[in-house]
Write an enzyme that holds these catalytic residues in place. Structure first.
Site, short mmCIF file in Angstrom:
data_model
loop_
_atom_site.label_atom_id
_atom_site.label_comp_id
_atom_site.label_asym_id
_atom_site.label_seq_id
_atom_site.Cartn_x
_atom_site.Cartn_y
_atom_site.Cartn_z
N LYS A 1 0.85 -1.19 0.00
CA LYS A 1 0.00 0.00 0.00
C LYS A 1 0.89 1.24 0.00
O LYS A 1 2.11 1.15 0.24
CB LYS A 1 -0.91 -0.01 1.23
CG LYS A 1 -0.14 0.14 2.53
CD LYS A 1 -1.03 0.00 3.77
CE LYS A 1 -0.17 0.09 5.02
NZ LYS A 1 -0.88 -0.29 6.24
N TYR B 1 11.65 32.61 -0.64
CA TYR B 1 10.39 33.28 -0.29
C TYR B 1 10.33 33.63 1.19
O TYR B 1 10.76 32.86 2.04
CB TYR B 1 9.20 32.35 -0.59
CG TYR B 1 8.92 32.16 -2.06
CD1 TYR B 1 8.74 33.24 -2.92
CD2 TYR B 1 8.80 30.87 -2.57
CE1 TYR B 1 8.46 33.05 -4.26
CE2 TYR B 1 8.50 30.66 -3.92
CZ TYR B 1 8.34 31.76 -4.75
OH TYR B 1 8.05 31.56 -6.06
C1 LIG Z 1 0.02 -1.10 7.06
C2 LIG Z 1 -0.51 -2.30 7.71
C3 LIG Z 1 0.34 -3.34 8.14
C4 LIG Z 1 1.85 -3.24 8.08
O1 LIG Z 1 2.37 -2.50 9.14
P1 LIG Z 1 3.96 -2.29 9.27
O2 LIG Z 1 4.13 -1.59 10.54
O3 LIG Z 1 4.39 -1.46 8.09
O4 LIG Z 1 4.57 -3.65 9.23
C5 LIG Z 1 -0.24 -4.49 8.62
N1 LIG Z 1 -1.59 -4.61 8.70
C6 LIG Z 1 -2.43 -3.64 8.33
C7 LIG Z 1 -3.89 -3.84 8.45
C8 LIG Z 1 -1.93 -2.45 7.83
O5 LIG Z 1 -2.77 -1.47 7.47
#
Ligand SMILES: *Cc1c(COP(=O)(O)O)cnc(C)c1O
Length: 396
Positions: free
Chosen positions: A44, A282
């Site tokens: 993601k 700026y």
């Molecule tokens: C982002 C996420 C993870 C991963 O978390 P990390 O700390 O990056 O390992 C796991 N489970 C869910 C539901 C997430 O949204």
């Protein structure tokens, strides 16, 4: 791109070797439990800023079994690129989007009966299965259902033709922000109660993919919760937090060596001399107290280079730090290179990551952690905020 004039002036190198190394050490560490957990890596947030497609491909090549994404558009991107590995959606799907997930052979988190009904109907009409993972609320109060409601939804899945209860998930609320893991353990207890009740009632012991381990859990407790680890930040070579690192040490374990995979680069666009007493940028927020050589970088907040780094952040030129001076603009940033022996127009500059000195004898690193501290945020935000239009190049 073959036309050199069309090469971008700011880009990201993603190290395939680093990603491979990280997956290797995490796989090996989690094997201490004796089992062979399924490795599901979160891609993601544009693979935590590393570029969805290049990162996904490198992670799969490194032995990652599953990919996890937030929404249906990411699934579409991965499938269109020819990626056939299992994909798991952790975010919201409308009933119609759940149908699309089924068509794209994608499993997803479930906490809503209407979504189940739509997905199962689509699955039946295509001769497929809607593979769902019921999310159990154990203390994060973000997404999911408490014990009784989760059990009821699992029963409904079991009684819905075309649907398969493939997994059971929960998510920690307070595991990386602390060295005190009592709350995380309490969440695990609750999760186990629900998992046990489902096993007892529905007899799914062998098949059900139970998962909760994010990066912090995986690093703290090599015994993966259930059968699958669902993690992100560690795969990209970043510790979830200093607290996690400290806790691992306190538990008497040797922290695994993770390698940051991302280097954000740009080049010097112009160098000019600014006399003492003149201002830069700026709002005239920086004033030269000496005659200053100023270099201009063709990168700015449009690219996700946070304006909060104005007058605070540092970059690397010739393997040595140079301070950002004045305000970061939409597309340009100024740095002080008075003390740099190597600054020249066209020279490579590192905004995030490591750079060695020209003689190769020394190096420095601007870490996502350090950048996050400058900004008063977490490194997760630093890497995921790098704009999507910045080209990610997979390098060896
Ligand atoms: C982002 C996420 C993870 C991963 O978390 P990390 O700390 O990056 O390992 C796991 N489970 C869910 C539901 C997430 O949204």
């Amino acid at each position: 791109m073959n036309d050199p004039t069309m090469q971008p002036n700011t880009w990201i190198d993603v190290s395939r070797a680093a990603l491979t190394h990280n997956i290797d050490v995490l796989r090996t560490a989690s094997r201490r439990a004796g089992g062979e957990p399924v490795l599901c890596v979160m891609v993601k947030g544009n693979a935590y800023g590393h570029g969805l497609l290049p990162a996904a491909q490198a992670l799969l090549d490194a032995g990652t079994h599953w990919l996890a994404v937030h929404d249906i558009s990411e699934v579409q991107t991965l499938r269109h690129a020819g990626i056939t590995a299992p994909i798991y959606v952790v975010g919201y799907l409308s009933p119609d989007q759940a149908r699309a997930a089924v068509r794209m052979d994608t499993r997803f988190v479930l906490y809503d009966a209407q979504v189940l009904i739509a997905a199962a109907e689509e699955a039946r009409s295509l001769g497929k299965l809607a593979r769902v993972h019921v999310k159990v609320e154990t203390g994060n109060n973000r997404q999911g259902l408490r014990h009784e409601a989760a059990l009821a939804l699992c029963r409904l899945v079991a009684n819905t033709p075309g649907a398969l209860l493939e997994g059971l998930a929960t998510h920690f609320a307070d595991i990386e922000d602390t060295t005190d893991h009592r709350f995380a353990n309490r969440q695990l207890e609750r999760f186990r109660q629900t998992a046990d009740a489902i096993h007892t009632e529905l007899g799914l012991t062998e098949r059900l993919l139970v998962h909760a381990s994010n990066s912090a859990a995986l690093l703290l407790w090599p015994d993966v919760v259930g059968k699958m680890a669902r993690f992100g930040i560690a795969a990209y070579g970043l510790w979830p937090s200093k607290e996690t690192w400290l806790s691992v040490c306190e538990l008497g374990q040797k922290p695994v060596e993770l390698r940051p995979a991302l280097t954000w680069k740009t080049v010097i666009a112009q160098i000019h001399d600014v006399p003492a007493g003149e201002y830069v940028g700026y709002g005239r927020t920086w004033r030269a107290v000496r005659n200053t050589r100023v270099a201009v970088l063709p990168v700015g907040y449009y690219d996700g280079y946070d304006r909060g780094l104005s007058n605070i952040g540092k970059v690397l030129v010739g393997g040595v730090r140079a301070p950002i001076i004045g305000r970061i603009a939409m597309n340009m940033t100024m740095i002080d290179v008075t003390d740099s022996a190597t600054a020249r127009v066209g020279a490579e500059v590192v905004l995030l990551g490591e750079q060695t000195t020209p003689d190769g004898n020394d190096s420095d690193r601007i870490s996502a952690d350090e950048t996050a501290a400058w900004l008063g945020t977490i490194h997760y935000e630093v890497v995921t905020r790098i704009a999507e239009h910045i080209e990610r190049r997979l390098v060896s």
